[in-house]
Design an enzyme around this catalytic site. Structure first.
Site, PDB file in Angstrom:
ATOM      1  N   ARG A 124      -6.535   0.819  -5.685  1.00  0.00           N
ATOM      2  CA  ARG A 124      -5.448  -0.236  -5.386  1.00  0.00           C
ATOM      3  C   ARG A 124      -6.730  -0.652  -4.617  1.00  0.00           C
ATOM      4  NH1 ARG A 124       0.525  -1.347  -2.711  1.00  0.00           N
ATOM      5  NH2 ARG A 124      -0.963  -1.962  -1.635  1.00  0.00           N
ATOM      6  N   HIS A 162       7.822  -3.299  -8.845  1.00  0.00           N
ATOM      7  CA  HIS A 162       7.528  -2.009  -8.677  1.00  0.00           C
ATOM      8  C   HIS A 162       7.933  -0.962  -8.717  1.00  0.00           C
ATOM      9  CE1 HIS A 162       4.708  -2.924  -6.821  1.00  0.00           C
ATOM     10  NE2 HIS A 162       4.225  -1.300  -6.455  1.00  0.00           N
ATOM     11  N   HIS A 192      10.270  -2.098  -4.866  1.00  0.00           N
ATOM     12  CA  HIS A 192       9.691  -2.667  -4.224  1.00  0.00           C
ATOM     13  C   HIS A 192       8.254  -3.282  -4.207  1.00  0.00           C
ATOM     14  CE1 HIS A 192       6.479   0.571  -4.012  1.00  0.00           C
ATOM     15  NE2 HIS A 192       5.369  -0.964  -3.894  1.00  0.00           N
ATOM     16  N   ASP A 210       4.727  -5.043  -3.493  1.00  0.00           N
ATOM     17  CA  ASP A 210       4.017  -4.330  -2.641  1.00  0.00           C
ATOM     18  C   ASP A 210       3.830  -5.512  -1.396  1.00  0.00           C
ATOM     19  OD1 ASP A 210       3.164  -2.452  -3.546  1.00  0.00           O
ATOM     20  OD2 ASP A 210       1.345  -3.685  -5.067  1.00  0.00           O
TER      21      ASP A 210
END
Ligand code: FE2
Length: 288
Positions: free
Chosen positions: A265, A250, A102, A104
């Site tokens: 994150r 990723h 995907h 993000d």
């Protein structure tokens, strides 16, 4: 152009680099920042090892690249820091964020510029690597007729099927983002074309019939996920990885159950995807 304030070691020729010789918790000079920014644009995924970062220092480094994003679905886990997304898996986990390929939050109208993931704890028995693929490298290897065809299309990216119910909250009355983006996107800083559809969020191509859309997307997913377009990052505690969400997808390996992996994150807000033909870009530059 050579780097003067940082060391940059490529992981593969197409994607990924390790950056050393800089403490990103410190006040970076303009030259240090410009060189990190340049290495990020050139390599799409940059890895910093042995960094000691507080939550505020992590956020401050992200802010050098733009405003910080607040996730549309994940609850705030760190008091007073809604910009920190906690990525955690342990013996109680039923699913793990980002296990499939995907980009993000590509369902946002303006999907994130990039994500900065800072690792606190790696699984005791190893594993938990992250795989990255370069949308540039995938685009560059397409045939010319396919490049032309894809550049006329858009795709819908939907957050609902990804986020609804995932965080164990009552979200019956909540609406998740959905957006239509070009299938081939022009990177707003490098002006390079890149494929911008992913297995996680992309649902269909509205210009095509249902079977055409389904099969074309499956072909593009299989094609992009070729190992020739990838690098694989092995984490250690205190590693920070910054990836360019505009041209990179990723996949987080969950090969370590029931062990624990814990990271924070920070995500930087991006702009609205667009596509511009290369000859238009060349003409625009010539006119400047
Ligand atoms: Fe992710």
């Amino acid at each position: 152009m050579a780097y003067e304030t940082i060391n940059v070691t490529k992981i593969t020729p197409k994607i990924g680099a390790e950056i050393s010789g800089v403490d990103i918790s410190s006040e970076l000079t303009d030259q240090q920042f410009d060189e990190i920014h340049r290495a990020f644009l050139e390599n799409q995924v940059v890895v910093f090892r042995n960094q000691k970062l507080s939550v505020d220092q992590h956020k401050a480094f992200g802010k050098r690249f733009g405003d910080l994003h607040i996730h549309p679905a994940s609850p705030n886990k760190i008091e007073g820091h809604p910009e920190i997304l906690v990525i955690k898996a342990d013996e109680n986990s039923k699913i793990v964020a980002g296990e499939g390929w995907h980009s993000d939050v590509s369902c946002d109208l303006c999907p994130p510029l990039g994500s900065l993931l800072y690792m606190h704890q790696t699984p005791a028995s190893g594993g938990g690597d992250t795989l990255f693929l370069s949308g540039y490298a995938a685009y560059d290897k397409l045939s010319e007729p396919m490049k032309n065809f894809l550049s006329q299309l858009t795709a819908v990216h939907d957050g609902d099927h990804v986020y609804r119910g995932r965080y164990g909250l009552n979200d019956n009355n909540k609406t998740y983002p959905s957006a239509e983006h070009p299938v081939i996107r022009t990177h707003p800083e490098t002006l390079r074309p890149t494929i911008f559809v992913n297995r996680g969020f992309t649902t269909h191509i509205p210009q095509l019939s249902s079977i055409e859309s389904k099969r074309l997307l499956e072909m593009l997913y299989d094609y992009q996920e070729d190992e020739n377009f990838q690098c694989r990052i092995k984490w250690e505690p205190n590693t920070l990885v910054f990836w360019d969400n505009r041209c990179v997808q990723h996949r987080a390996m969950w090969d370590y159950f029931p062990n624990r992996r814990y990271a924070h994150r920070v995500t930087v807000v991006g702009d609205r995807p667009y596509f511009k033909r290369q000859d238009e870009i060349v003409h625009a530059n010539a006119a400047e």
